[in-house]
Write a protein that holds these residues in place. Structure first.
Motif, mmCIF file in Angstrom:
data_model
loop_
_atom_site.group_PDB
_atom_site.id
_atom_site.type_symbol
_atom_site.label_atom_id
_atom_site.label_comp_id
_atom_site.label_asym_id
_atom_site.label_seq_id
_atom_site.Cartn_x
_atom_site.Cartn_y
_atom_site.Cartn_z
ATOM 1 N N MET A 24 0.846 -1.189 0.000
ATOM 2 C CA MET A 24 0.000 0.000 0.000
ATOM 3 C C MET A 24 0.887 1.246 0.000
ATOM 4 S SD MET A 24 -2.891 1.189 2.775
ATOM 5 C CE MET A 24 -3.978 -0.172 2.396
ATOM 6 N N ASP A 25 0.520 2.207 -0.807
ATOM 7 C CA ASP A 25 1.273 3.460 -0.888
ATOM 8 C C ASP A 25 0.649 4.462 0.079
ATOM 9 O OD1 ASP A 25 2.721 5.681 -1.506
ATOM 10 O OD2 ASP A 25 1.999 5.877 -3.564
ATOM 11 N N PHE A 26 1.389 4.795 1.139
ATOM 12 C CA PHE A 26 0.888 5.721 2.146
ATOM 13 C C PHE A 26 1.252 7.169 1.842
ATOM 14 C CE2 PHE A 26 1.250 1.786 4.722
ATOM 15 C CZ PHE A 26 -0.051 1.720 5.179
ATOM 16 N N GLN A 27 1.944 7.419 0.748
ATOM 17 C CA GLN A 27 2.436 8.763 0.483
ATOM 18 C C GLN A 27 1.292 9.719 0.144
ATOM 19 O OE1 GLN A 27 5.683 9.549 0.984
ATOM 20 N NE2 GLN A 27 5.753 7.433 1.722
ATOM 21 N N LEU A 28 1.402 10.924 0.674
ATOM 22 C CA LEU A 28 0.424 11.956 0.363
ATOM 23 C C LEU A 28 0.767 12.601 -0.972
ATOM 24 C CD1 LEU A 28 0.278 13.704 3.860
ATOM 25 C CD2 LEU A 28 -1.375 12.070 2.936
ATOM 26 N N SER A 29 -0.257 13.167 -1.618
ATOM 27 C CA SER A 29 -0.011 13.931 -2.835
ATOM 28 C C SER A 29 0.686 15.239 -2.477
ATOM 29 C CB SER A 29 -1.329 14.216 -3.557
ATOM 30 O OG SER A 29 -2.106 15.137 -2.794
ATOM 31 N N GLU A 30 1.135 15.945 -3.491
ATOM 32 C CA GLU A 30 1.837 17.208 -3.241
ATOM 33 C C GLU A 30 0.936 18.204 -2.511
ATOM 34 O OE1 GLU A 30 4.149 20.723 -5.777
ATOM 35 O OE2 GLU A 30 3.719 18.777 -6.709
ATOM 36 N N ASP A 31 -0.335 18.297 -2.920
ATOM 37 C CA ASP A 31 -1.256 19.226 -2.258
ATOM 38 C C ASP A 31 -1.541 18.797 -0.827
ATOM 39 O OD1 ASP A 31 -1.393 20.753 -4.528
ATOM 40 O OD2 ASP A 31 -3.270 19.862 -5.254
ATOM 41 N N GLN A 32 -1.717 17.492 -0.600
ATOM 42 C CA GLN A 32 -1.963 17.000 0.752
ATOM 43 C C GLN A 32 -0.741 17.211 1.641
ATOM 44 O OE1 GLN A 32 -2.910 13.028 -0.410
ATOM 45 N NE2 GLN A 32 -5.057 13.489 -0.887
#
Length: 369
Positions: free
Chosen positions: A1-9
């Motif tokens: 699972m990818d837990f990374q946030l988007s740039e805006d988040q």
């Protein structure tokens, strides 16, 4: 699972981290502890100015109209900083009321939240071992609620009340003549109040679907706070046991202490996975009742178990209220009590499974089920 946030988040998380860092140093938290203030009022005004109180509120009502993932990014940083501000309560309540069509009272409450007014949220009717504490009869609300966060300072209360045909969400003006308040202070230095309601008008009444939705958002919000609290708590504890020596060795090198830290990290990552699943389902508007109950039970275990271990390995420093570590335990205990115990939610999960015993193996079903 990818837990990374988007740039805006990530930008929301960075902005929150920077803001909380200015107001939540150990010295400033100590000042708040001794000030008697029910919440960090100066920080709350900064949150309002930055729009952090309106992430979930629809754009038509003046909010940012974003999702639970963006709020998650902010709440984790709030938990890490132990920032005592009512971020999730304000916007989860306002977002719920904003979906009400044609109600001037609901619209007025949402605009009050947008202006920085407080609104208390209580799910006590769903979680109390004594059964329903509030009743809705003839458009009036009767009963008592205990230790409602910011109940003495809030303009409105959004709470669950028992009606003749099931649970309802009711909005009450806390300045109404039928409301009595007894103010107090919770162990995490958040103001609370016992509320007694007699003939208090229900300004807005929402159905049982709104009750379920509000409770799921509340679970996700408090779990996000717990995730942040535990992250910072473990980081501080690992740093402490890496420096504190006994028998000329750092106590972190002892097998038992290292194992306890590893157990806490594993619990935190398991809760993070469950939290991410629930937040994703909420943003996708998928049914989320069993996921919410499971996450709540995990969060209670995470907070109480890691909190006790962290305090224990600090020895006497852990219970010294002039040392920062005690605040993390106070937050863990307050979060564990806010919307029902882990045992309550495990029982609710078991009941859900009993009521849905024809589902078969979960991976044979569409994700929406």
């Amino acid at each position: 699972m990818d837990f990374q946030l988007s740039e805006d988040q990530r930008a929301f998380a960075d902005m929150a981290q920077s803001l909380f860092a200015d107001y939540c140093t150990d010295d400033k938290l100590r000042e708040h502890d001794t000030s008697g203030q029910p919440y960090m009022q100066a920080l709350w005004q900064q949150c309002v100015s930055a729009g952090l109180h309106s992430i979930l509120i629809p754009e038509a009502a003046g909010g940012l109209d974003l999702g639970m993932t963006e709020l998650l990014a902010v709440l984790v940083q709030q938990g890490r900083a132990l920032a005592q501000v009512p971020l999730w309560q304000a916007q989860v309540a306002a977002a719920t009321l904003a979906r009400v069509q044609g109600s001037a009272a609901a619209e007025q409450a949402v605009q009050a939240v947008m202006a920085g007014e407080l609104i208390s949220v209580s799910l006590e009717n769903l979680t109390s071992a004594h059964g329903a504490q509030l009743r809705l009869e003839g458009g009036k609300v009767y009963g008592k609620l205990h230790a409602v966060a910011l109940g003495a300072q809030a303009k409105y209360l959004l709470a669950v009340a028992k009606a003749a045909d099931g649970n309802r969400l009711v909005l009450v003006d806390l300045a109404a003549a039928g409301v009595q308040k007894v103010a107090g202070m919770r162990e995490d230095y958040c103001g609370v109040a016992d509320l007694a309601l007699f003939d208090a008008p229900a300004l807005v009444t929402l159905d049982e679907a709104a009750v379920c939705s509000l409770s799921e958002y509340a679970v996700a919000s408090t779990a996000a706070l717990q995730q942040g609290v535990t992250q910072a708590q473990l980081e501080r504890t690992v740093a402490y046991v890496s420096e504190r020596k006994q028998f000329d060795r750092p106590i972190g090198s002892f097998q038992l202490v290292a194992g306890q830290m590893a157990d806490g990290y594993i619990l935190m990552q398991a809760q993070r996975s469950a939290l991410s699943q629930l937040v994703w389902r909420l943003d996708e508007q998928l049914p989320s009742a069993p996921q919410a109950h499971a996450l709540r039970a995990q969060s209670n275990e995470l907070g109480l178990k890691v909190g006790r271990v962290a305090q224990h390995v600090h020895g006497g420093m852990g219970v010294d209220v002039t040392y920062p570590m005690h605040r993390f335990m106070f937050w863990c205990r307050a979060l564990a009590a806010e919307i029902g115990s882990g045992e309550h939610h495990l029982e609710a999960l078991g009941q859900w499974l009993a009521d849905n015993d024809t589902l078969g193996w979960k991976y044979d079903l569409p994700e929406a089920r």
